[in-house]
Design a protein around this motif. Structure first.
Motif, PDB file in Angstrom:
ATOM      1  N   ILE A 169       0.851  -1.192   0.000  1.00  0.00           N
ATOM      2  CA  ILE A 169       0.000   0.000   0.000  1.00  0.00           C
ATOM      3  C   ILE A 169       0.886   1.240   0.000  1.00  0.00           C
ATOM      4  O   ILE A 169       1.845   1.317   0.770  1.00  0.00           O
ATOM      5  CB  ILE A 169      -0.929   0.017   1.228  1.00  0.00           C
ATOM      6  N   VAL A 170       0.581   2.184  -0.868  1.00  0.00           N
ATOM      7  CA  VAL A 170       1.354   3.429  -0.939  1.00  0.00           C
ATOM      8  C   VAL A 170       0.884   4.357   0.172  1.00  0.00           C
ATOM      9  O   VAL A 170      -0.264   4.804   0.195  1.00  0.00           O
ATOM     10  CB  VAL A 170       1.192   4.108  -2.309  1.00  0.00           C
ATOM     11  N   ASP A 171       1.781   4.641   1.129  1.00  0.00           N
ATOM     12  CA  ASP A 171       1.439   5.472   2.283  1.00  0.00           C
ATOM     13  C   ASP A 171       1.898   6.921   2.145  1.00  0.00           C
ATOM     14  O   ASP A 171       1.310   7.817   2.756  1.00  0.00           O
ATOM     15  CB  ASP A 171       2.054   4.879   3.553  1.00  0.00           C
ATOM     16  N   ALA A 172       2.950   7.150   1.375  1.00  0.00           N
ATOM     17  CA  ALA A 172       3.476   8.513   1.231  1.00  0.00           C
ATOM     18  C   ALA A 172       4.344   8.581  -0.017  1.00  0.00           C
ATOM     19  O   ALA A 172       4.703   7.560  -0.601  1.00  0.00           O
ATOM     20  CB  ALA A 172       4.284   8.906   2.469  1.00  0.00           C
ATOM     21  N   ILE A 173       4.648   9.822  -0.404  1.00  0.00           N
ATOM     22  CA  ILE A 173       5.550  10.054  -1.534  1.00  0.00           C
ATOM     23  C   ILE A 173       6.665  10.973  -1.056  1.00  0.00           C
ATOM     24  O   ILE A 173       6.413  12.019  -0.456  1.00  0.00           O
ATOM     25  CB  ILE A 173       4.811  10.728  -2.703  1.00  0.00           C
ATOM     26  N   SER A 174       7.885  10.541  -1.287  1.00  0.00           N
ATOM     27  CA  SER A 174       9.035  11.375  -0.933  1.00  0.00           C
ATOM     28  C   SER A 174       9.788  11.734  -2.206  1.00  0.00           C
ATOM     29  O   SER A 174       9.447  11.272  -3.297  1.00  0.00           O
ATOM     30  CB  SER A 174       9.958  10.621   0.031  1.00  0.00           C
ATOM     31  N   THR A 175      10.805  12.538  -2.051  1.00  0.00           N
ATOM     32  CA  THR A 175      11.595  12.905  -3.222  1.00  0.00           C
ATOM     33  C   THR A 175      12.364  11.721  -3.783  1.00  0.00           C
ATOM     34  O   THR A 175      12.797  11.741  -4.932  1.00  0.00           O
ATOM     35  CB  THR A 175      12.598  14.019  -2.844  1.00  0.00           C
ATOM     36  N   TYR A 183       8.395   0.282   6.885  1.00  0.00           N
ATOM     37  CA  TYR A 183       8.102   0.916   5.595  1.00  0.00           C
ATOM     38  C   TYR A 183       9.251   0.636   4.628  1.00  0.00           C
ATOM     39  O   TYR A 183      10.396   0.440   5.036  1.00  0.00           O
ATOM     40  CB  TYR A 183       7.921   2.422   5.760  1.00  0.00           C
ATOM     41  N   PHE A 184       8.900   0.643   3.347  1.00  0.00           N
ATOM     42  CA  PHE A 184       9.894   0.404   2.306  1.00  0.00           C
ATOM     43  C   PHE A 184       9.819   1.522   1.272  1.00  0.00           C
ATOM     44  O   PHE A 184       8.765   2.127   1.051  1.00  0.00           O
ATOM     45  CB  PHE A 184       9.649  -0.943   1.629  1.00  0.00           C
ATOM     46  N   LEU A 185      10.965   1.773   0.652  1.00  0.00           N
ATOM     47  CA  LEU A 185      11.068   2.832  -0.345  1.00  0.00           C
ATOM     48  C   LEU A 185      11.284   2.206  -1.718  1.00  0.00           C
ATOM     49  O   LEU A 185      12.222   1.432  -1.920  1.00  0.00           O
ATOM     50  CB  LEU A 185      12.232   3.763   0.000  1.00  0.00           C
ATOM     51  N   ILE A 186      10.381   2.549  -2.656  1.00  0.00           N
ATOM     52  CA  ILE A 186      10.512   2.062  -4.026  1.00  0.00           C
ATOM     53  C   ILE A 186      10.659   3.281  -4.936  1.00  0.00           C
ATOM     54  O   ILE A 186       9.798   4.170  -4.927  1.00  0.00           O
ATOM     55  CB  ILE A 186       9.282   1.242  -4.459  1.00  0.00           C
ATOM     56  N   PRO A 187      11.736   3.373  -5.717  1.00  0.00           N
ATOM     57  CA  PRO A 187      11.922   4.529  -6.602  1.00  0.00           C
ATOM     58  C   PRO A 187      10.745   4.704  -7.553  1.00  0.00           C
ATOM     59  O   PRO A 187      10.169   3.720  -8.048  1.00  0.00           O
ATOM     60  CB  PRO A 187      13.209   4.179  -7.371  1.00  0.00           C
ATOM     61  N   ILE A 188      10.391   5.949  -7.802  1.00  0.00           N
ATOM     62  CA  ILE A 188       9.272   6.239  -8.698  1.00  0.00           C
ATOM     63  C   ILE A 188       9.509   5.657 -10.086  1.00  0.00           C
ATOM     64  O   ILE A 188       8.577   5.160 -10.731  1.00  0.00           O
ATOM     65  CB  ILE A 188       9.058   7.768  -8.769  1.00  0.00           C
ATOM     66  N   THR A 189      10.737   5.691 -10.542  1.00  0.00           N
ATOM     67  CA  THR A 189      11.054   5.184 -11.883  1.00  0.00           C
ATOM     68  C   THR A 189      10.894   3.680 -11.996  1.00  0.00           C
ATOM     69  O   THR A 189      10.754   3.145 -13.093  1.00  0.00           O
ATOM     70  CB  THR A 189      12.493   5.565 -12.271  1.00  0.00           C
ATOM     71  N   GLU A 190      10.914   2.974 -10.858  1.00  0.00           N
ATOM     72  CA  GLU A 190      10.806   1.515 -10.878  1.00  0.00           C
ATOM     73  C   GLU A 190       9.400   1.025 -10.542  1.00  0.00           C
ATOM     74  O   GLU A 190       9.052  -0.116 -10.841  1.00  0.00           O
ATOM     75  CB  GLU A 190      11.791   0.907  -9.864  1.00  0.00           C
ATOM     76  N   PHE A 191       8.597   1.883  -9.930  1.00  0.00           N
ATOM     77  CA  PHE A 191       7.330   1.430  -9.345  1.00  0.00           C
ATOM     78  C   PHE A 191       6.408   0.779 -10.373  1.00  0.00           C
ATOM     79  O   PHE A 191       5.902  -0.330 -10.167  1.00  0.00           O
ATOM     80  CB  PHE A 191       6.621   2.610  -8.665  1.00  0.00           C
ATOM     81  N   ASP A 192       6.137   1.464 -11.477  1.00  0.00           N
ATOM     82  CA  ASP A 192       5.207   0.935 -12.476  1.00  0.00           C
ATOM     83  C   ASP A 192       5.730  -0.324 -13.153  1.00  0.00           C
ATOM     84  O   ASP A 192       4.944  -1.115 -13.691  1.00  0.00           O
ATOM     85  CB  ASP A 192       4.911   1.999 -13.544  1.00  0.00           C
ATOM     86  N   LYS A 193       7.042  -0.519 -13.112  1.00  0.00           N
ATOM     87  CA  LYS A 193       7.629  -1.699 -13.762  1.00  0.00           C
ATOM     88  C   LYS A 193       7.419  -2.971 -12.958  1.00  0.00           C
ATOM     89  O   LYS A 193       7.426  -4.068 -13.517  1.00  0.00           O
ATOM     90  CB  LYS A 193       9.139  -1.490 -13.971  1.00  0.00           C
ATOM     91  N   ILE A 194       7.229  -2.822 -11.636  1.00  0.00           N
ATOM     92  CA  ILE A 194       7.203  -4.008 -10.778  1.00  0.00           C
ATOM     93  C   ILE A 194       5.868  -4.204 -10.054  1.00  0.00           C
ATOM     94  O   ILE A 194       5.740  -5.111  -9.240  1.00  0.00           O
ATOM     95  CB  ILE A 194       8.328  -3.947  -9.728  1.00  0.00           C
ATOM     96  N   THR A 195       4.873  -3.357 -10.349  1.00  0.00           N
ATOM     97  CA  THR A 195       3.595  -3.467  -9.643  1.00  0.00           C
ATOM     98  C   THR A 195       2.432  -3.399 -10.626  1.00  0.00           C
ATOM     99  O   THR A 195       2.570  -2.950 -11.768  1.00  0.00           O
ATOM    100  CB  THR A 195       3.403  -2.330  -8.622  1.00  0.00           C
TER     101      THR A 195
END
Length: 275
Positions: A60-66, A113-125
């Motif tokens: 579940i996406v809980d927050a967005i960081s830089t 919590y875990f951090l997934i780079p924005i550039t990778e997110f759509d590729k793996i979910t």
């Protein structure tokens, strides 16, 4: 010129952030293993996680960081041993010496919590949606078809096409399918209220002038939905208010309606648990 460039840059950045922000609170399924970094609730203090997130995990996406999306992993129902690794860390008790003095302070349990780079997110979910969900909406039925009996018998009726707008409330189940569940079929029940025209022909001569009567109509319906466009077929029975209902030839007779629906709200049937 500089101001125009600044405005364009701000608009571009805001559009990107808006695209990212739409994932907040949404549930996704991992389509492959991913070595995410462990972090705090705002995406800071990132460090290498002890174990990679596994394919088929719900996140579940809980927050967005830089640095990326901050995600959490919901509880596991059948693999409970994974809860201490991916969901909530175990409390570490304090270490005391022989004199019962605290040598190392206790570490309380905390959410992971875990951090997934924005550039990778759509590729793996992929977006995690159940096919079935509950829906509530306002049906608009601008067309009603009433069927006759060829004017025969003691209660003669003729086919009638009516253009009165009916408004009401519908509830039911929604079955979503297709890419990202953008197509759906809604199975509904509810009621509408409308104004129905009555005259001498529809009241067996009891009412001589054209007039209107308020009606209450329970109905069943099927609404087909493609993204934001909705088209529905409804069927119900009108009950007129007052004396006209006593003489109305269409009393207790079902009508067929063609309508359009606007959803008050939709639940997406999000599954927020791991197996």
């Amino acid at each position: 010129m500089k101001q125009l460039i600044i405005i364009c840059v701000l608009l571009f950045v805001s559009s990107i952030f808006g695209q990212e922000a739409k994932y907040l609170g949404k549930s996704f399924i991992l389509t492959q293993n991913f070595a995410a970094q462990e972090c705090d609730a705002v995406g800071a203090n990132a460090k290498t996680a002890s174990y990679p997130l596994e394919r088929t995990f719900v996140i579940i996406v809980d927050a967005i960081s830089t640095n990326g999306y901050v995600v959490s992993v919901p509880n596991f129902k059948s693999r409970e041993e994974l809860n201490d690794i991916f969901v909530t860390s175990k409390e570490v008790p304090a270490v005391k010496d022989a004199n019962n003095n605290i040598v190392t302070a206790a570490i309380p349990a905390k959410d992971i919590y875990f951090l997934i780079p924005i550039t990778e997110f759509d590729k793996i979910t992929q977006l995690n949606l159940d096919n079935w969900s509950f829906t509530v909406g306002i049906p608009t039925i601008p067309v009603k078809l009433r069927f006759g009996n060829k004017g025969e018998g003691d209660n003669p009726r003729y086919f009638r096409f009516e253009g009165n707008v009916s408004l009401g409330l519908s509830v039911g189940g929604k079955y979503s399918f297709g890419e990202e569940k953008k197509k759906a079929v809604n199975f509904l029940t509810g009621f509408t209220v409308a104004s129905v025209q009555v005259d001498s022909l529809t009241t067996k001569g009891k009412i001589n002038s054209n007039t209107s009567a308020a009606s209450f109509s329970p109905h069943l319906g099927v609404v087909f939905e493609i993204e934001r466009f909705q088209f529905g077929l409804f069927s119900g029975i009108d009950f007129l208010y007052g004396e006209p209902n006593k003489y109305w030839v269409y009393r207790d007779k079902a009508w067929l309606g063609i309508g359009f629906g606007y959803s008050l709200f939709k639940t997406e049937g999000v599954n927020k648990e791991n197996d």
